[in-house]
Motif scaffolding. Structure first.
Motif, short mmCIF file in Angstrom:
data_model
loop_
_atom_site.label_atom_id
_atom_site.label_comp_id
_atom_site.label_asym_id
_atom_site.label_seq_id
_atom_site.Cartn_x
_atom_site.Cartn_y
_atom_site.Cartn_z
N UNK A 147 29.04 57.88 48.95
CA UNK A 147 28.67 59.30 48.90
C UNK A 147 27.19 59.52 48.58
N UNK A 148 26.40 58.48 48.60
CA UNK A 148 24.97 58.61 48.34
C UNK A 148 24.26 59.07 49.61
N UNK A 149 23.36 60.04 49.46
CA UNK A 149 22.66 60.61 50.62
C UNK A 149 21.81 59.57 51.34
N UNK A 150 21.17 58.67 50.60
CA UNK A 150 20.31 57.67 51.24
C UNK A 150 21.11 56.72 52.13
N UNK A 151 22.36 56.46 51.78
CA UNK A 151 23.21 55.63 52.62
C UNK A 151 23.45 56.30 53.96
N UNK A 152 23.76 57.58 53.93
CA UNK A 152 24.04 58.31 55.16
C UNK A 152 22.80 58.48 56.02
N UNK A 153 21.67 58.76 55.40
CA UNK A 153 20.42 58.91 56.16
C UNK A 153 20.06 57.59 56.84
N UNK A 154 20.18 56.49 56.11
CA UNK A 154 19.89 55.17 56.69
C UNK A 154 20.85 54.85 57.82
N UNK A 155 22.12 55.16 57.66
CA UNK A 155 23.11 54.87 58.70
C UNK A 155 22.86 55.69 59.95
N UNK A 156 22.56 56.97 59.79
CA UNK A 156 22.30 57.83 60.95
C UNK A 156 21.00 57.43 61.63
N UNK A 157 19.96 57.12 60.86
CA UNK A 157 18.68 56.70 61.45
C UNK A 157 18.85 55.40 62.23
N UNK A 158 19.57 54.45 61.65
CA UNK A 158 19.82 53.19 62.36
C UNK A 158 20.62 53.40 63.63
N UNK A 159 21.59 54.30 63.59
CA UNK A 159 22.39 54.60 64.78
C UNK A 159 21.55 55.27 65.87
N UNK A 160 20.66 56.16 65.46
CA UNK A 160 19.77 56.80 66.44
C UNK A 160 18.85 55.78 67.10
N UNK A 161 18.28 54.90 66.30
CA UNK A 161 17.39 53.86 66.85
C UNK A 161 18.15 52.99 67.84
N UNK A 162 19.33 52.56 67.45
CA UNK A 162 20.12 51.68 68.31
C UNK A 162 20.59 52.41 69.58
N UNK A 163 20.93 53.69 69.46
CA UNK A 163 21.35 54.46 70.64
C UNK A 163 20.19 54.63 71.62
N UNK A 164 18.99 54.86 71.12
CA UNK A 164 17.82 54.99 71.99
C UNK A 164 17.54 53.67 72.70
N UNK A 165 17.58 52.57 71.96
CA UNK A 165 17.36 51.25 72.57
C UNK A 165 18.44 50.96 73.61
#
Length: 88
Positions: free
Chosen positions: A60-78
């Motif tokens: 439930x930590x916000x930094x976990x979710x931000x990191x997960x979404x950012x990583x998913x966006x990067x991977x989706x773009x690639x």
């Protein structure tokens, strides 16, 4: 965090990344989910390496979710860049 928590975060991060970057992707929903799971792990790793923060504190930590979404966006773009070149 356990592996089940990472899978759940990855599923939700993949869905959020797909909502932020709409469009047709080869592979459909299953590939988007897998991109979300791997992207969540990638985001957590990048957070540790680049910023030196522990971005995987808890479910439930916000930094976990931000990191997960950012990583998913990067991977989706690639993924779109790689598969877009194959079709041409």
């Amino acid at each position: 965090m356990g592996i089940i928590a990472w899978i759940v975060i990855g599923l939700l991060a993949g869905i959020i990344a797909k909502a932020l970057l709409p469009g047709r992707d080869p592979g459909g929903f299953i590939v988007t989910i897998l991109i979300g799971i791997v992207g969540a792990l990638l985001g957590g790793w990048l957070g540790k390496v680049i910023f030196g923060v522990d971005s995987i504190d808890g479910f439930f930590d916000l930094s976990t979710w931000i990191a997960a979404i950012a990583g998913s966006l990067i991977l989706l773009i690639v993924y779109r860049l790689v598969t877009g070149r194959r079709r041409a």
